[in-house]
Design a protein around this motif. Structure first.
Motif, PDB file in Angstrom:
ATOM      1  N   ASP A  43     -20.993  42.847 -18.054  1.00  0.00           N
ATOM      2  CA  ASP A  43     -21.102  43.200 -16.515  1.00  0.00           C
ATOM      3  C   ASP A  43     -19.555  43.837 -16.224  1.00  0.00           C
ATOM      4  OD1 ASP A  43     -23.596  41.995 -16.023  1.00  0.00           O
ATOM      5  OD2 ASP A  43     -22.778  40.157 -15.879  1.00  0.00           O
ATOM      6  N   VAL A  44     -19.978  44.701 -15.490  1.00  0.00           N
ATOM      7  CA  VAL A  44     -18.710  45.475 -14.740  1.00  0.00           C
ATOM      8  C   VAL A  44     -18.639  45.593 -13.243  1.00  0.00           C
ATOM      9  CG1 VAL A  44     -18.118  47.083 -16.982  1.00  0.00           C
ATOM     10  CG2 VAL A  44     -19.693  47.833 -15.068  1.00  0.00           C
ATOM     11  N   ALA A  45     -17.692  45.480 -12.682  1.00  0.00           N
ATOM     12  CA  ALA A  45     -17.526  45.614 -11.110  1.00  0.00           C
ATOM     13  C   ALA A  45     -17.495  46.927 -10.601  1.00  0.00           C
ATOM     14  CB  ALA A  45     -16.725  44.753 -10.685  1.00  0.00           C
ATOM     15  N   PHE A  46     -18.293  47.583  -9.788  1.00  0.00           N
ATOM     16  CA  PHE A  46     -18.174  49.027  -9.550  1.00  0.00           C
ATOM     17  C   PHE A  46     -18.868  49.257  -8.450  1.00  0.00           C
ATOM     18  CE2 PHE A  46     -17.473  53.287 -11.057  1.00  0.00           C
ATOM     19  CZ  PHE A  46     -18.389  53.941 -11.104  1.00  0.00           C
ATOM     20  N   GLY A  47     -17.960  49.810  -7.399  1.00  0.00           N
ATOM     21  CA  GLY A  47     -18.535  50.110  -5.808  1.00  0.00           C
ATOM     22  C   GLY A  47     -18.614  48.795  -5.048  1.00  0.00           C
ATOM     23  N   PHE A  48     -19.031  49.273  -3.806  1.00  0.00           N
ATOM     24  CA  PHE A  48     -18.835  48.254  -2.866  1.00  0.00           C
ATOM     25  C   PHE A  48     -19.806  48.585  -1.650  1.00  0.00           C
ATOM     26  CE2 PHE A  48     -16.871  46.247   0.858  1.00  0.00           C
ATOM     27  CZ  PHE A  48     -16.262  44.844   0.253  1.00  0.00           C
TER      28      PHE A  48
END
Length: 414
Positions: A50-55
Protein backbone atom coordinates in the motif's frame (compact mmCIF):
# COMPACT_ATOMS: atom_id res chain seq x y z
CA UNK A 1 4.36 23.95 39.59
CA UNK A 2 3.93 20.24 38.89
CA UNK A 3 0.56 20.94 37.24
CA UNK A 4 2.13 23.52 34.93
CA UNK A 5 4.90 21.06 34.12
CA UNK A 6 2.37 18.36 33.17
CA UNK A 7 0.44 20.80 30.98
CA UNK A 8 3.65 21.95 29.33
CA UNK A 9 4.69 18.37 28.70
CA UNK A 10 1.33 17.62 27.06
CA UNK A 11 1.71 20.65 24.83
CA UNK A 12 5.20 19.53 23.81
CA UNK A 13 3.87 16.05 22.95
CA UNK A 14 1.13 17.55 20.76
CA UNK A 15 3.59 19.88 19.00
CA UNK A 16 6.07 17.06 18.43
CA UNK A 17 3.34 14.82 17.02
CA UNK A 18 2.27 17.61 14.67
CA UNK A 19 5.84 18.12 13.49
CA UNK A 20 6.29 14.41 12.87
CA UNK A 21 3.02 14.18 10.93
CA UNK A 22 3.68 17.30 8.85
CA UNK A 23 5.76 15.52 6.15
CA UNK A 24 2.99 12.94 5.72
CA UNK A 25 0.40 15.65 5.24
CA UNK A 26 2.54 17.68 2.86
CA UNK A 27 3.85 14.80 0.80
CA UNK A 28 2.26 11.47 1.76
CA UNK A 29 3.88 9.55 -1.11
CA UNK A 30 7.41 10.44 0.04
CA UNK A 31 6.55 9.60 3.64
CA UNK A 32 5.28 6.17 2.65
CA UNK A 33 8.23 5.53 0.34
CA UNK A 34 10.66 6.23 3.17
CA UNK A 35 9.32 3.18 4.98
CA UNK A 36 10.47 0.80 2.25
CA UNK A 37 14.20 1.05 1.61
CA UNK A 38 16.35 -1.49 -0.18
CA UNK A 39 20.06 -2.07 0.33
CA UNK A 40 20.86 0.74 -2.09
CA UNK A 41 18.76 3.20 -0.12
CA UNK A 42 16.13 3.54 -2.85
CA UNK A 43 12.49 2.81 -2.12
CA UNK A 44 11.34 -0.67 -3.13
CA UNK A 45 7.82 -1.91 -3.81
CA UNK A 46 5.98 -5.15 -4.52
CA UNK A 47 2.51 -6.26 -5.60
CA UNK A 48 0.14 -6.01 -2.64
CA UNK A 49 1.95 -3.11 -0.97
CA UNK A 50 0.00 0.00 0.00
CA UNK A 51 1.14 3.55 -0.75
CA UNK A 52 -0.23 6.82 0.61
CA UNK A 53 -1.05 9.17 -2.25
CA UNK A 54 -3.41 12.16 -2.35
CA UNK A 55 -5.84 13.74 0.12
CA UNK A 56 -9.63 13.35 -0.16
CA UNK A 57 -12.41 14.67 2.09
CA UNK A 58 -10.01 15.16 5.00
CA UNK A 59 -8.30 11.76 4.68
CA UNK A 60 -5.00 10.68 3.14
CA UNK A 61 -5.76 8.17 0.39
CA UNK A 62 -4.26 4.68 0.46
CA UNK A 63 -3.65 2.71 -2.75
CA UNK A 64 -2.84 -0.97 -3.27
CA UNK A 65 -0.25 -1.92 -5.90
CA UNK A 66 -1.74 -4.40 -8.38
CA UNK A 67 1.22 -4.59 -10.79
CA UNK A 68 4.76 -3.28 -10.46
CA UNK A 69 7.71 -3.26 -12.85
CA UNK A 70 10.99 -2.99 -10.94
CA UNK A 71 12.81 -1.75 -14.07
CA UNK A 72 10.46 1.03 -15.18
CA UNK A 73 9.21 1.69 -11.62
CA UNK A 74 5.67 1.92 -12.94
CA UNK A 75 2.73 0.56 -10.97
CA UNK A 76 -0.98 0.03 -11.50
CA UNK A 77 -2.74 0.98 -8.26
CA UNK A 78 -6.33 0.95 -7.02
CA UNK A 79 -7.81 2.65 -3.96
CA UNK A 80 -7.42 0.39 -0.93
CA UNK A 81 -11.08 0.84 0.01
CA UNK A 82 -14.12 1.89 -2.02
CA UNK A 83 -14.62 5.64 -1.59
CA UNK A 84 -18.07 6.54 -0.32
CA UNK A 85 -17.49 9.86 1.42
CA UNK A 86 -19.59 13.01 1.16
CA UNK A 87 -18.09 14.18 -2.15
CA UNK A 88 -18.80 10.88 -3.92
CA UNK A 89 -22.34 10.66 -2.58
CA UNK A 90 -23.10 14.31 -3.37
CA UNK A 91 -21.89 13.95 -6.95
CA UNK A 92 -23.93 10.82 -7.64
CA UNK A 93 -27.06 12.45 -6.17
CA UNK A 94 -26.48 15.52 -8.34
CA UNK A 95 -26.39 13.32 -11.44
CA UNK A 96 -29.62 11.58 -10.37
CA UNK A 97 -31.24 14.96 -9.84
CA UNK A 98 -30.14 16.07 -13.31
CA UNK A 99 -32.02 13.17 -14.87
CA UNK A 100 -35.09 13.88 -12.76
CA UNK A 101 -35.04 17.56 -13.75
CA UNK A 102 -34.80 16.64 -17.43
CA UNK A 103 -37.46 13.93 -16.98
CA UNK A 104 -35.15 11.41 -18.64
CA UNK A 105 -33.51 8.17 -17.61
CA UNK A 106 -29.92 7.05 -17.92
CA UNK A 107 -29.35 4.76 -20.88
CA UNK A 108 -26.31 2.88 -22.08
CA UNK A 109 -23.20 4.90 -21.28
CA UNK A 110 -19.79 4.08 -22.71
CA UNK A 111 -16.75 4.89 -20.62
CA UNK A 112 -15.91 7.79 -22.98
CA UNK A 113 -19.23 9.42 -22.02
CA UNK A 114 -19.49 8.25 -18.41
CA UNK A 115 -20.11 11.02 -15.89
CA UNK A 116 -17.61 9.48 -13.44
CA UNK A 117 -14.86 9.73 -16.05
CA UNK A 118 -15.19 13.52 -16.12
CA UNK A 119 -15.26 13.80 -12.34
CA UNK A 120 -12.20 11.57 -11.88
CA UNK A 121 -10.08 13.38 -14.47
CA UNK A 122 -11.16 16.89 -13.59
CA UNK A 123 -12.35 17.41 -10.01
CA UNK A 124 -10.63 14.44 -8.34
CA UNK A 125 -7.35 14.73 -10.29
CA UNK A 126 -7.00 18.49 -9.86
CA UNK A 127 -8.09 18.92 -6.25
CA UNK A 128 -6.98 15.74 -4.45
CA UNK A 129 -3.31 15.63 -5.52
CA UNK A 130 -0.53 18.18 -5.22
CA UNK A 131 1.76 19.17 -8.11
CA UNK A 132 4.39 16.54 -7.26
CA UNK A 133 1.80 13.79 -7.09
CA UNK A 134 0.10 14.79 -10.36
CA UNK A 135 3.51 14.67 -12.03
CA UNK A 136 3.73 10.99 -11.03
CA UNK A 137 0.31 10.01 -12.44
CA UNK A 138 0.73 8.59 -15.95
CA UNK A 139 -1.80 9.25 -18.65
CA UNK A 140 -3.26 5.90 -19.65
CA UNK A 141 -4.63 4.85 -23.02
CA UNK A 142 -7.79 2.78 -22.64
CA UNK A 143 -8.12 1.14 -26.03
CA UNK A 144 -11.21 0.15 -27.97
CA UNK A 145 -9.73 -3.32 -28.53
CA UNK A 146 -9.14 -3.98 -24.83
CA UNK A 147 -12.65 -2.75 -23.98
CA UNK A 148 -14.13 -5.17 -26.51
CA UNK A 149 -11.94 -8.03 -25.28
CA UNK A 150 -12.97 -7.34 -21.70
CA UNK A 151 -16.66 -7.56 -22.61
CA UNK A 152 -16.09 -10.78 -24.57
CA UNK A 153 -14.03 -12.35 -21.77
CA UNK A 154 -16.72 -11.54 -19.23
CA UNK A 155 -19.38 -12.99 -21.53
CA UNK A 156 -17.49 -16.30 -21.74
CA UNK A 157 -16.47 -16.42 -18.06
CA UNK A 158 -19.43 -17.62 -15.99
CA UNK A 159 -17.38 -18.06 -12.82
CA UNK A 160 -17.28 -14.30 -12.15
CA UNK A 161 -20.90 -13.54 -13.11
CA UNK A 162 -22.87 -13.32 -9.85
CA UNK A 163 -26.13 -13.66 -11.81
CA UNK A 164 -25.05 -17.03 -13.23
CA UNK A 165 -23.44 -18.19 -9.98
CA UNK A 166 -26.85 -17.67 -8.34
CA UNK A 167 -28.36 -20.17 -10.79
CA UNK A 168 -29.55 -17.93 -13.61
CA UNK A 169 -28.88 -18.36 -17.32
CA UNK A 170 -26.20 -16.26 -19.05
CA UNK A 171 -27.75 -13.68 -21.36
CA UNK A 172 -26.72 -13.30 -24.99
CA UNK A 173 -24.11 -10.83 -26.16
CA UNK A 174 -25.41 -7.44 -27.35
CA UNK A 175 -23.25 -6.81 -30.44
CA UNK A 176 -24.38 -3.19 -30.81
CA UNK A 177 -22.92 -2.38 -27.39
CA UNK A 178 -19.85 -4.53 -28.07
CA UNK A 179 -19.11 -2.62 -31.31
CA UNK A 180 -19.66 0.84 -29.78
CA UNK A 181 -16.51 0.83 -27.61
CA UNK A 182 -14.03 3.67 -28.14
CA UNK A 183 -10.43 4.61 -27.29
CA UNK A 184 -9.91 7.13 -24.46
CA UNK A 185 -6.97 8.62 -22.54
CA UNK A 186 -7.28 9.19 -18.80
CA UNK A 187 -5.19 9.91 -15.74
CA UNK A 188 -7.66 8.15 -13.44
CA UNK A 189 -10.17 5.46 -14.38
CA UNK A 190 -12.11 2.42 -13.14
CA UNK A 191 -10.78 -1.12 -13.50
CA UNK A 192 -12.21 -3.14 -16.38
CA UNK A 193 -13.86 -6.49 -15.68
CA UNK A 194 -10.64 -8.14 -16.95
CA UNK A 195 -8.47 -6.14 -14.56
CA UNK A 196 -10.81 -6.78 -11.64
CA UNK A 197 -10.87 -10.52 -12.38
CA UNK A 198 -7.06 -10.64 -12.55
CA UNK A 199 -6.43 -8.64 -9.37
CA UNK A 200 -9.47 -9.25 -7.12
CA UNK A 201 -7.38 -11.36 -4.73
CA UNK A 202 -4.70 -8.66 -4.42
CA UNK A 203 -7.25 -5.95 -3.68
CA UNK A 204 -8.07 -5.47 0.00
CA UNK A 205 -11.39 -6.91 1.15
CA UNK A 206 -12.24 -4.55 4.01
CA UNK A 207 -15.81 -3.41 3.34
CA UNK A 208 -19.17 -4.72 2.13
CA UNK A 209 -19.48 -2.13 -0.62
CA UNK A 210 -19.89 -2.42 -4.38
CA UNK A 211 -18.12 -0.20 -6.92
CA UNK A 212 -18.51 0.37 -10.68
CA UNK A 213 -16.16 -1.18 -13.24
CA UNK A 214 -15.15 0.45 -16.52
CA UNK A 215 -16.67 -2.20 -18.79
CA UNK A 216 -20.38 -1.74 -19.38
CA UNK A 217 -22.87 -4.60 -19.19
CA UNK A 218 -23.15 -6.55 -22.41
CA UNK A 219 -26.81 -7.53 -22.09
CA UNK A 220 -28.82 -4.54 -20.86
CA UNK A 221 -28.26 -0.90 -21.94
CA UNK A 222 -29.46 0.44 -18.60
CA UNK A 223 -27.09 -1.62 -16.50
CA UNK A 224 -23.39 -1.66 -15.73
CA UNK A 225 -20.91 -4.04 -14.14
CA UNK A 226 -19.93 -3.71 -10.48
CA UNK A 227 -17.29 -5.39 -8.35
CA UNK A 228 -18.36 -6.65 -4.94
CA UNK A 229 -16.05 -6.25 -1.95
CA UNK A 230 -17.62 -9.22 -0.14
CA UNK A 231 -17.78 -12.19 -2.52
CA UNK A 232 -15.47 -10.76 -5.24
CA UNK A 233 -18.00 -11.52 -7.98
CA UNK A 234 -19.25 -9.18 -10.73
CA UNK A 235 -22.83 -7.90 -10.56
CA UNK A 236 -25.02 -6.34 -13.24
CA UNK A 237 -26.85 -3.37 -11.76
CA UNK A 238 -28.41 -0.03 -12.65
CA UNK A 239 -25.31 1.95 -13.63
CA UNK A 240 -26.09 5.01 -11.51
CA UNK A 241 -26.91 3.06 -8.33
CA UNK A 242 -24.51 2.81 -5.43
CA UNK A 243 -22.48 5.46 -3.63
CA UNK A 244 -18.97 4.01 -3.69
CA UNK A 245 -16.25 4.12 -6.34
CA UNK A 246 -12.78 2.56 -6.55
CA UNK A 247 -10.44 4.69 -8.70
CA UNK A 248 -7.35 3.21 -10.36
CA UNK A 249 -4.35 4.73 -12.14
CA UNK A 250 -0.82 4.07 -13.37
CA UNK A 251 1.88 5.91 -11.41
CA UNK A 252 5.64 6.36 -11.58
CA UNK A 253 7.31 5.22 -8.33
CA UNK A 254 10.83 6.55 -8.87
CA UNK A 255 13.28 6.81 -11.75
CA UNK A 256 13.42 3.86 -14.19
CA UNK A 257 16.62 1.81 -14.16
CA UNK A 258 16.86 1.60 -17.94
CA UNK A 259 15.37 3.59 -20.80
CA UNK A 260 12.82 1.94 -23.04
CA UNK A 261 13.21 1.39 -26.77
CA UNK A 262 13.03 4.71 -28.65
CA UNK A 263 10.58 3.18 -31.09
CA UNK A 264 7.97 2.86 -28.34
CA UNK A 265 6.50 5.54 -26.10
CA UNK A 266 4.34 3.23 -24.02
CA UNK A 267 4.94 0.57 -21.41
CA UNK A 268 2.54 -2.33 -20.94
CA UNK A 269 1.51 -3.18 -17.38
CA UNK A 270 1.96 -6.86 -16.55
CA UNK A 271 -0.74 -9.04 -15.03
CA UNK A 272 -1.16 -12.35 -13.26
CA UNK A 273 -3.76 -13.58 -15.73
CA UNK A 274 -3.31 -14.58 -19.37
CA UNK A 275 -6.82 -13.37 -20.17
CA UNK A 276 -6.43 -9.94 -18.55
CA UNK A 277 -6.08 -6.80 -20.65
CA UNK A 278 -4.35 -4.10 -18.66
CA UNK A 279 -4.43 -0.48 -19.79
CA UNK A 280 -1.40 1.05 -21.50
CA UNK A 281 0.26 3.91 -19.63
CA UNK A 282 1.89 6.74 -21.56
CA UNK A 283 5.42 7.55 -20.41
CA UNK A 284 5.24 10.98 -22.07
CA UNK A 285 3.21 13.12 -19.67
CA UNK A 286 0.62 15.47 -21.17
CA UNK A 287 0.51 19.02 -19.83
CA UNK A 288 -3.22 19.41 -20.27
CA UNK A 289 -6.23 17.77 -18.71
CA UNK A 290 -9.11 17.79 -21.13
CA UNK A 291 -11.36 15.10 -19.70
CA UNK A 292 -14.58 16.58 -18.29
CA UNK A 293 -17.97 15.41 -17.15
CA UNK A 294 -20.01 13.73 -19.85
CA UNK A 295 -23.62 12.76 -19.20
CA UNK A 296 -25.06 11.85 -22.54
CA UNK A 297 -27.44 9.09 -23.55
CA UNK A 298 -26.16 7.16 -26.55
CA UNK A 299 -28.42 7.46 -29.59
CA UNK A 300 -29.04 5.14 -32.49
CA UNK A 301 -29.34 8.01 -34.98
CA UNK A 302 -26.69 7.79 -37.68
CA UNK A 303 -25.75 10.12 -40.52
CA UNK A 304 -23.80 9.43 -43.65
CA UNK A 305 -20.09 9.13 -42.94
CA UNK A 306 -17.43 10.68 -45.13
CA UNK A 307 -13.87 9.62 -45.79
CA UNK A 308 -10.60 11.42 -46.38
CA UNK A 309 -6.93 10.51 -46.57
CA UNK A 310 -4.90 12.33 -43.92
CA UNK A 311 -1.22 13.14 -43.79
CA UNK A 312 0.61 13.61 -40.51
CA UNK A 313 2.32 16.93 -39.85
CA UNK A 314 6.06 17.18 -40.46
CA UNK A 315 6.32 20.54 -38.68
CA UNK A 316 8.46 21.06 -35.61
CA UNK A 317 5.37 21.32 -33.38
CA UNK A 318 5.52 18.52 -30.79
CA UNK A 319 1.82 17.86 -31.30
CA UNK A 320 1.15 15.91 -34.49
CA UNK A 321 -2.38 15.88 -35.84
CA UNK A 322 -3.98 14.06 -38.74
CA UNK A 323 -7.12 15.78 -40.04
CA UNK A 324 -6.82 16.14 -43.79
CA UNK A 325 -3.33 17.57 -43.36
CA UNK A 326 -4.35 20.80 -41.59
CA UNK A 327 -2.55 19.98 -38.31
CA UNK A 328 -4.84 22.27 -36.29
CA UNK A 329 -8.23 21.81 -34.72
CA UNK A 330 -10.81 23.06 -32.23
CA UNK A 331 -11.32 19.67 -30.60
CA UNK A 332 -8.77 16.87 -30.45
CA UNK A 333 -9.49 13.15 -30.43
CA UNK A 334 -9.09 11.05 -28.35
CA UNK A 335 -8.05 13.74 -25.83
CA UNK A 336 -11.33 15.67 -25.63
CA UNK A 337 -14.42 14.03 -24.16
CA UNK A 338 -16.78 16.95 -24.81
CA UNK A 339 -16.98 20.15 -26.89
CA UNK A 340 -19.49 23.01 -26.68
CA UNK A 341 -20.48 25.27 -29.57
CA UNK A 342 -23.42 27.36 -30.79
CA UNK A 343 -25.89 27.03 -33.66
CA UNK A 344 -24.32 28.06 -36.99
CA UNK A 345 -20.72 27.74 -35.76
CA UNK A 346 -18.14 25.41 -37.29
CA UNK A 347 -15.31 23.46 -35.65
CA UNK A 348 -12.39 21.42 -36.95
CA UNK A 349 -11.74 17.93 -35.57
CA UNK A 350 -8.08 17.05 -35.02
CA UNK A 351 -6.61 13.64 -34.18
CA UNK A 352 -3.70 13.34 -31.77
CA UNK A 353 -1.15 10.93 -33.26
CA UNK A 354 1.05 10.69 -30.17
CA UNK A 355 -0.91 7.85 -28.63
CA UNK A 356 -0.78 5.85 -31.90
CA UNK A 357 2.99 5.40 -31.47
CA UNK A 358 3.58 5.27 -35.20
CA UNK A 359 5.61 7.09 -37.84
CA UNK A 360 3.24 6.04 -40.59
CA UNK A 361 1.76 9.05 -42.40
CA UNK A 362 -1.15 7.70 -44.44
CA UNK A 363 -4.54 7.09 -42.90
CA UNK A 364 -8.11 6.77 -44.05
CA UNK A 365 -10.42 8.69 -41.73
CA UNK A 366 -14.19 8.34 -41.57
CA UNK A 367 -16.14 10.99 -39.65
CA UNK A 368 -19.65 10.40 -38.36
CA UNK A 369 -22.29 12.45 -36.54
CA UNK A 370 -24.70 10.61 -34.26
CA UNK A 371 -27.45 13.18 -34.93
CA UNK A 372 -27.52 15.31 -38.09
CA UNK A 373 -30.22 17.54 -36.58
CA UNK A 374 -27.67 18.71 -34.01
CA UNK A 375 -24.53 18.91 -36.17
CA UNK A 376 -23.14 17.61 -39.46
CA UNK A 377 -19.55 16.74 -40.35
CA UNK A 378 -17.82 16.80 -43.76
CA UNK A 379 -14.99 14.74 -45.24
CA UNK A 380 -12.36 17.05 -43.74
CA UNK A 381 -13.68 16.69 -40.20
CA UNK A 382 -15.35 20.11 -40.12
CA UNK A 383 -18.38 20.17 -37.80
CA UNK A 384 -21.28 22.51 -38.55
CA UNK A 385 -23.74 23.09 -35.69
CA UNK A 386 -27.32 22.85 -36.99
CA UNK A 387 -29.64 22.83 -33.97
CA UNK A 388 -29.60 22.83 -30.19
CA UNK A 389 -28.95 19.50 -28.51
CA UNK A 390 -26.21 16.94 -27.91
CA UNK A 391 -24.62 14.40 -30.22
CA UNK A 392 -21.43 12.42 -30.63
CA UNK A 393 -18.71 12.94 -33.25
CA UNK A 394 -16.93 9.68 -34.05
CA UNK A 395 -13.73 9.44 -36.07
CA UNK A 396 -12.62 6.04 -37.35
CA UNK A 397 -8.98 5.98 -38.46
CA UNK A 398 -7.75 3.05 -40.54
CA UNK A 399 -4.00 2.65 -41.07
CA UNK A 400 -2.48 1.15 -44.20
CA UNK A 401 -1.58 -1.99 -42.21
CA UNK A 402 -5.27 -2.55 -41.51
CA UNK A 403 -5.33 -1.45 -37.87
CA UNK A 404 -8.34 0.69 -36.99
CA UNK A 405 -8.81 3.23 -34.19
CA UNK A 406 -12.19 4.63 -33.18
CA UNK A 407 -12.44 7.83 -31.14
CA UNK A 408 -15.42 9.95 -30.09
CA UNK A 409 -16.35 13.18 -28.35
CA UNK A 410 -19.66 14.56 -27.14
CA UNK A 411 -20.73 17.79 -28.91
CA UNK A 412 -23.18 20.13 -27.15
CA UNK A 413 -24.86 22.82 -29.27
CA UNK A 414 -26.39 25.74 -27.34
Amino acid sequence: MKKRFRVGRKIMVVVLAAVLCLPVILNPMEAEAAKKKGNSGAATYAVGDDVAFGFFDGTILSWTILTYDDTTKQALVVSRKPLNSRSVTAYRLAIDQMYRDKKTEAGYVRWSENYWRGWLNKTFYETCFNDAERAMILRTTLSETDAKNSIMNYYHDTSMDAYVVQGNKKNSLNMAIYNSQTTTKDYIFFLSSDEYTAHKDTMKNETKLIFPLRTNAYDDPTQGLFGNDTDKLIYRMYYYAGDSIRPAMNIQLGEPEATTDDSSSTTKSTTNSANSKISTSDTSKSTTNTASTSNTKATATATSATTSTATASTASNSKKYANNGTNTGDLTLPDDSEYTTSVGATAQVAIDLEYLNSTEKNYTITYKSSDASVFTVDSSGVITAVGKGSGTITARMKKSNGKTYTMSCRVDVN
